[in-house]
Motif scaffolding. Structure first.
Motif, PDB file in Angstrom:
ATOM      1  N   THR A 311      -1.223 -25.254   4.751  1.00  0.00           N
ATOM      2  CA  THR A 311      -0.812 -26.544   5.319  1.00  0.00           C
ATOM      3  C   THR A 311      -2.006 -27.315   5.859  1.00  0.00           C
ATOM      4  N   ASN A 312      -1.922 -28.644   5.705  1.00  0.00           N
ATOM      5  CA  ASN A 312      -2.910 -29.551   6.282  1.00  0.00           C
ATOM      6  C   ASN A 312      -2.416 -30.159   7.590  1.00  0.00           C
ATOM      7  N   VAL A 313      -1.211 -29.765   8.010  1.00  0.00           N
ATOM      8  CA  VAL A 313      -0.626 -30.324   9.228  1.00  0.00           C
ATOM      9  C   VAL A 313      -0.980 -29.404  10.397  1.00  0.00           C
ATOM     10  N   GLN A 314      -1.768 -29.909  11.344  1.00  0.00           N
ATOM     11  CA  GLN A 314      -2.304 -29.086  12.425  1.00  0.00           C
ATOM     12  C   GLN A 314      -1.208 -28.401  13.236  1.00  0.00           C
ATOM     13  N   ALA A 315      -0.103 -29.110  13.465  1.00  0.00           N
ATOM     14  CA  ALA A 315       0.962 -28.565  14.312  1.00  0.00           C
ATOM     15  C   ALA A 315       1.652 -27.370  13.667  1.00  0.00           C
ATOM     16  N   ASN A 353     -14.780 -20.612  25.365  1.00  0.00           N
ATOM     17  CA  ASN A 353     -13.708 -21.355  26.040  1.00  0.00           C
ATOM     18  C   ASN A 353     -12.575 -20.386  26.342  1.00  0.00           C
ATOM     19  N   HIS A 354     -12.522 -19.892  27.562  1.00  0.00           N
ATOM     20  CA  HIS A 354     -11.552 -18.857  27.918  1.00  0.00           C
ATOM     21  C   HIS A 354     -10.127 -19.386  28.045  1.00  0.00           C
ATOM     22  N   GLN A 355      -9.972 -20.704  27.989  1.00  0.00           N
ATOM     23  CA  GLN A 355      -8.631 -21.292  28.047  1.00  0.00           C
ATOM     24  C   GLN A 355      -8.073 -21.567  26.651  1.00  0.00           C
ATOM     25  N   GLU A 356      -8.913 -21.433  25.635  1.00  0.00           N
ATOM     26  CA  GLU A 356      -8.473 -21.738  24.276  1.00  0.00           C
ATOM     27  C   GLU A 356      -7.406 -20.732  23.829  1.00  0.00           C
ATOM     28  N   SER A 357      -6.364 -21.246  23.217  1.00  0.00           N
ATOM     29  CA  SER A 357      -5.291 -20.381  22.730  1.00  0.00           C
ATOM     30  C   SER A 357      -5.756 -19.576  21.522  1.00  0.00           C
ATOM     31  N   PHE A 358      -4.990 -18.544  21.230  1.00  0.00           N
ATOM     32  CA  PHE A 358      -5.269 -17.671  20.089  1.00  0.00           C
ATOM     33  C   PHE A 358      -4.594 -18.272  18.864  1.00  0.00           C
ATOM     34  N   SER A 359      -5.381 -18.649  17.854  1.00  0.00           N
ATOM     35  CA  SER A 359      -4.860 -19.259  16.644  1.00  0.00           C
ATOM     36  C   SER A 359      -4.721 -18.205  15.558  1.00  0.00           C
ATOM     37  N   MET A 360      -3.532 -18.106  14.977  1.00  0.00           N
ATOM     38  CA  MET A 360      -3.315 -17.144  13.902  1.00  0.00           C
ATOM     39  C   MET A 360      -4.117 -17.514  12.658  1.00  0.00           C
ATOM     40  N   THR A 361      -4.264 -18.803  12.413  1.00  0.00           N
ATOM     41  CA  THR A 361      -5.058 -19.231  11.261  1.00  0.00           C
ATOM     42  C   THR A 361      -6.523 -18.875  11.455  1.00  0.00           C
ATOM     43  N   VAL A 362      -7.059 -19.152  12.631  1.00  0.00           N
ATOM     44  CA  VAL A 362      -8.462 -18.828  12.906  1.00  0.00           C
ATOM     45  C   VAL A 362      -8.680 -17.319  12.803  1.00  0.00           C
ATOM     46  N   PRO A 590       4.219 -38.150  -0.466  1.00  0.00           N
ATOM     47  CA  PRO A 590       3.607 -37.665   0.779  1.00  0.00           C
ATOM     48  C   PRO A 590       2.500 -38.593   1.260  1.00  0.00           C
ATOM     49  N   LEU A 591       2.178 -38.451   2.535  1.00  0.00           N
ATOM     50  CA  LEU A 591       1.063 -39.188   3.118  1.00  0.00           C
ATOM     51  C   LEU A 591      -0.213 -38.413   2.790  1.00  0.00           C
ATOM     52  N   ARG A 592      -1.001 -38.925   1.877  1.00  0.00           N
ATOM     53  CA  ARG A 592      -2.208 -38.241   1.447  1.00  0.00           C
ATOM     54  C   ARG A 592      -3.196 -38.113   2.603  1.00  0.00           C
ATOM     55  N   PRO A 593      -3.832 -36.966   2.833  1.00  0.00           N
ATOM     56  CA  PRO A 593      -3.839 -35.737   2.043  1.00  0.00           C
ATOM     57  C   PRO A 593      -3.053 -34.609   2.721  1.00  0.00           C
ATOM     58  N   LEU A 594      -1.860 -34.896   3.238  1.00  0.00           N
ATOM     59  CA  LEU A 594      -1.128 -33.900   4.018  1.00  0.00           C
ATOM     60  C   LEU A 594      -0.309 -32.935   3.175  1.00  0.00           C
ATOM     61  N   GLU A 595      -0.129 -33.226   1.887  1.00  0.00           N
ATOM     62  CA  GLU A 595       0.586 -32.302   0.995  1.00  0.00           C
ATOM     63  C   GLU A 595      -0.425 -31.285   0.480  1.00  0.00           C
ATOM     64  N   ALA A 596      -0.316 -30.045   0.941  1.00  0.00           N
ATOM     65  CA  ALA A 596      -1.297 -29.033   0.537  1.00  0.00           C
ATOM     66  C   ALA A 596      -1.281 -28.825  -0.969  1.00  0.00           C
ATOM     67  N   CYS A 597      -0.096 -28.639  -1.519  1.00  0.00           N
ATOM     68  CA  CYS A 597       0.015 -28.492  -2.975  1.00  0.00           C
ATOM     69  C   CYS A 597       1.306 -29.124  -3.458  1.00  0.00           C
ATOM     70  N   GLY A 598       2.445 -28.478  -3.110  1.00  0.00           N
ATOM     71  CA  GLY A 598       3.723 -28.909  -3.662  1.00  0.00           C
ATOM     72  C   GLY A 598       3.908 -28.283  -5.028  1.00  0.00           C
ATOM     73  N   THR A 599       5.079 -27.705  -5.277  1.00  0.00           N
ATOM     74  CA  THR A 599       5.326 -27.088  -6.587  1.00  0.00           C
ATOM     75  C   THR A 599       6.591 -27.602  -7.257  1.00  0.00           C
ATOM     76  N   SER A 600       7.390 -28.401  -6.560  1.00  0.00           N
ATOM     77  CA  SER A 600       8.638 -28.868  -7.167  1.00  0.00           C
ATOM     78  C   SER A 600       8.359 -29.722  -8.399  1.00  0.00           C
ATOM     79  N   GLY A 601       7.295 -30.521  -8.357  1.00  0.00           N
ATOM     80  CA  GLY A 601       6.945 -31.344  -9.521  1.00  0.00           C
ATOM     81  C   GLY A 601       6.547 -30.508 -10.725  1.00  0.00           C
ATOM     82  N   MET A 602       5.959 -29.334 -10.481  1.00  0.00           N
ATOM     83  CA  MET A 602       5.627 -28.427 -11.584  1.00  0.00           C
ATOM     84  C   MET A 602       6.909 -27.929 -12.245  1.00  0.00           C
TER      85      MET A 602
END
Length: 847
Positions: A311-315, A353-362, A590-602
């Motif tokens: 995903t390209n969506v930070q949230a 930064n000891h207040q920074e949250s733990f990111s699963m992606t990172v 989609p709002l470019r470039p927020l669609e990471a890939c998409g497969t329905s069109g395939m």
């Protein structure tokens, strides 16, 4: 009311029908038309009533009917033939991955395998399901790991105002294509996890997907409290703490489960960050069983881990507070004497930064030697999003590779399209679905045959949609007038546009409605009718997404367009199959470039449907001017309202000037010959590349095999290479800072001709390091803007000459292959034969 005592009843099939049990239990059935047709022949009405669930169907069919079929020689012959096909498939000799050295465990929070197993929400799960099916077809040593959700993802219905309502149905696993896993003594296998102040017990289930199994964890265990029994109840449900608990079960529980099953893997593939805790449990086991230090264990785990970000969506990236992490991991850390700071460092961009949250992606990125995005554009965006993890590295060198998604084509094409492929591409076309020359045979399909299949599928989509509309209106208590009108909704011969996906705001379902008057003119043209079919869910917490759905329903009602616009509720795999095989145009905005890939069109393209999409995700690389239509031209906007206005006008303009005229341009035989030509070109160019056979082979060659080779090298001789590599890295961290670039020599005073070589020499003081322990490269490219390098490349300075104590001259050439103004920098990085990524230590010297 006393204790509930349980017992199980299974169908009593006549001996000659027993193969049906094995066929029903394996999801191989879902991509084999003859197996599906077998159950339709068994009892078509019961097949539909049970929503295509063969296990439940066998439990409901009457004994009288079974005895009758057991005397039907024609049906018995078909049962035997399909059963033999399954047996031959399961026992086929391994091909590309015959070596035992490559054994992959694939972790995903959701799997979209079949409409009978509602344990997925959308694209991520569908991709996981297709990935596993392709691994089965390719006969890999491969297993999946996931969670078995008692309630799955929510189901959707809309009230009369169009407002989405959410509800859940309990999954009856004993009547689904899953089997509980038992120990050798017949008792159920269970996995035990330590949670704060308690233990959590997990059941283990198996899903057979052809030759591959997915093993699923389920917290609905009688030993657990009521709260803990609900931990795996809902996909993406609950608060952040519930999400953390689920991800501990998936990552840590999943690794424990594999160990309990005796499954030894050489590499782990984390499909999105939900399973990032696999690294910690794998390291813990190596420390406990092999006596490795934390650093040594992490090294082995990292070198044999693959991570795919989606995903390209930070949230959408899960993060957890340091306090919550300490609560749930405190005992683990104390048991192995690992400082909390070292553990939290794994999930932080800025470890100070000891207040920074733990990111699963990172955490997943930092602990994986192999990281990829799911399209070329998505990888570029991901490199930019995660570049702060490599502060001294040019953005284009951030080690995130592209492996573009694909689809499991046999799972998504209609019966009729499959028959066409078998006739004109060959009976084993699916074995060669990633070969362009195989798909070129599509050109041999006679135009009338291809168009006839397409029109059949459109008519079936319209009939299916009418049936669903009637069901939806009856559930709402609508008037008889509306219910009767629904049976005449849509035109079986009209140009039909489909839009089906998650109703997140960035996907912009509203875009085609921006100019309602212009849209009405398009829809109400009696000579060239156009109609729209929508489907999709908004996340239960996404109020803006729910508003989008409500606005569509309101527009339909206000403009009396129920006959020309339809919204199919509760979008799932079954609805998707009808849509991608039955519409004429697949719309994606989609709002470019927020669609990471998409497969329905395939999926649509593989059924002969043409794509009409923003150049985002996969379409950004697949569009070739002749296989569909593009909305926009990769422009970057700062004003989103203006972007919406420009791109909505583009939609109307292309529909009016290109798509609608081309669709209704018919020859004397009534065929839209140019449209069919585009259909064929789309099939050839898209199906040959955007399939999971190509995708999984790419994972194997780029990631699975190298990761497994890493594991084999590092674990040899009781992990001696791993221990030595960690010692070497510790020494490199201590000594690299003393390295100096003393002098760089190059003749920049003259102009070079294309084809010549540009000589570069660099004098380095290495201190305590040897020249074999560093790599010296020239980073060069064309100069744009303020000394920014574009189209950059690396040239190694591989000739080494000692010039003094600890001093060495490194020499090489830059090939002058292109013309223009060029610039270069010197790059010095650590080098070790077991280190694949020169940037993995974060040590680099530029000069």
């Amino acid at each position: 009311m006393g204790n509930l005592r349980k017992f199980k009843v299974i169908p009593d099939l006549p001996e000659k029908l027993k193969p049906l049990l094995d066929i029903a239990a394996n999801l191989w059935l879902t991509w084999n038309p003859e197996a599906i047709k077998l159950f339709i022949t068994l009892d078509g009405d019961l097949w539909e009533k049970n929503q295509h669930n063969p296990v439940r169907m066998l439990g409901e069919i009457s004994q009288e009917k079974l005895e009758e079929l057991a005397r039907d020689d024609g049906f018995l012959s078909e049962v035997q033939r399909v059963g033999d096909q399954l047996e031959q498939y399961l026992h086929q000799v391994r091909g590309i991955n015959h070596a035992q050295q490559t054994r992959i465990a694939y972790f995903s929070a959701e799997y979209g395998l079949s409409d009978t197993l509602p344990i997925y929400s959308g694209g991520l799960g569908i991709l996981s399901g297709d990935h596993v099916k392709a691994a089965s077809d390719l006969n890999f040593h491969f297993c999946g790991v996931g969670l078995l959700y008692q309630l799955g993802y929510f189901q959707q219905y809309l009230n009369m105002d169009g407002w989405q309502q959410d509800f859940y149905q309990v999954n009856d696993f004993h009547n689904m294509q899953v089997q509980e896993v038992n120990r050798p003594d017949g008792s159920p296998l269970e996995i035990e996890l330590e949670f704060p102040g308690r233990k959590v017990f997990l059941k283990v289930w198996q899903i057979k997907v052809g030759r591959v199994s997915i093993y699923m964890l389920d917290s609905n265990h009688e030993k657990n409290s009521e709260y803990d029994r609900r931990l795996t109840a809902q996909l993406y449900g609950g608060n952040p703490e519930m999400r953390l608990q689920q991800e501990i079960i998936l990552g840590i529980g999943g690794v424990k489960m594999l160990d309990a099953l005796g499954i030894q893997v050489t590499a782990v593939h984390m499909n999105e960050g939900h399973s990032a805790f696999t690294f910690f449990e794998r390291a813990r086991m190596l420390m406990k069983d092999k006596g490795l230090s934390y650093g040594e264990a992490i090294e082995v785990v990292r070198q044999s881990s693959i991570f795919t970000t989606h995903t390209n969506v930070q949230a959408a990236h899960d993060v957890f507070s340091p306090e919550m992490m300490k609560t749930y991991f405190g005992n683990y850390l104390r048991e192995f004497n690992i400082p909390l700071h070292d553990f939290l460092y794994c999930g932080r961009v800025n470890p100070e930064n000891h207040q920074e949250s733990f990111s699963m992606t990172v955490a997943a990125v930092k602990n994986s030697a192999f990281v990829n995005g799911v399209s070329t554009l998505h990888s570029e965006v991901s490199r930019d999003m995660l570049k702060n993890l490599w502060p001294a590295v040019p953005p284009e060198h951030v080690p995130i590779q592209p492996i573009t998604n694909g689809i499991h084509i046999p799972s998504w094409i209609s019966f009729e399209m499959n028959d066409l492929f078998e006739r004109y591409l060959g009976g084993k076309w699916s074995d060669k679905q990633d070969y362009r020359d195989s798909w070129e045979k599509v050109q041999n399909i006679p135009d009338p045959e291809l168009w006839s299949v397409h029109e059949i599928r459109r008519r079936r989509l319209i009939a299916f949609t009418r049936q669903r509309l009637q069901k939806q209106l009856l559930a709402k208590g609508a008037s008889n007038l509306l219910i009767n009108e629904s049976q005449e909704a849509l035109n079986p011969t009209a140009l039909t546009i489909g839009f089906a996906r998650r109703f997140a705001t960035y996907k912009r379902a509203y875009l085609i409605f921006k100019d309602k008057e212009r849209l009405l003119k398009i829809l109400n043209d009696p000579a060239r009718p156009v109609q729209l079919i929508f489907a999709g869910k908004a996340h239960p917490q996404d109020q803006a997404g729910k508003e989008l759905i409500k606005d569509i329903i309101s527009f339909m009602s206000a403009e009396h367009l129920r006959g020309k616009i339809a919204f199919i509720e509760d979008y799932d795999i079954n609805v998707a199959r009808y849509l991608v095989s039955g519409v004429d145009i697949w719309l994606n905005t989609p709002l470019r470039p927020l669609e990471a890939c998409g497969t329905s069109g395939m999926k649509a393209a593989c059924n002969g449907v043409l794509n009409f999409s923003v150049l985002d995700g996969w379409w950004d690389e697949a569009y070739d001017l002749k296989n569909g239509w593009a909305i926009g031209n990769r422009e970057a906007y700062t004003d989103k309202e203006y972007q919406d206005e420009v791109e909505s006008k583009a939609i109307y303009s292309i529909l009016e000037k290109d798509i609608i005229p081309l669709f209704y341009e018919r020859g004397s035989d009534g065929l839209p010959r140019e449209w069919i030509r585009m259909m064929k070109h789309s099939l050839v160019t898209i199906a040959s590349r955007y399939n999971t056979n190509r995708m999984v082979k790419e994972y194997f060659n780029k990631f699975y095999r190298p990761a497994s080779e890493n594991f084999a090298r590092l674990s040899a001789e009781d992990f001696r290479p791993a221990r030595e590599l960690v010692k070497w890295k510790n020494r490199m961290r201590a000594d690299f800072s003393a390295l100096r670039i003393e002098n760089v020599q190059a003749d920049t005073g003259r102009t070079y001709k294309s084809g010549e070589s540009f000589q570069v020499q660099a004098e380095l003081s290495l201190g305590k390091l040897s020249p074999e322990e560093v790599r010296v490269d020239v980073y060069f490219g064309t100069i744009v803007g303020e000394d920014v390098l574009q189209n950059s490349a690396l040239a190694r300075l591989g000739d080494v000459e000692k010039t003094g104590e600890g001093r060495f001259r490194f020499s090489g050439v830059i090939p002058c292959a292109r013309t223009g103004n060029f610039g270069f920098k010197l790059r010095v990085t650590p080098f070790h034969p077991l280190m694949l990524d020169p940037y993995e230590m974060g040590l680099v010297l530029w000069g």
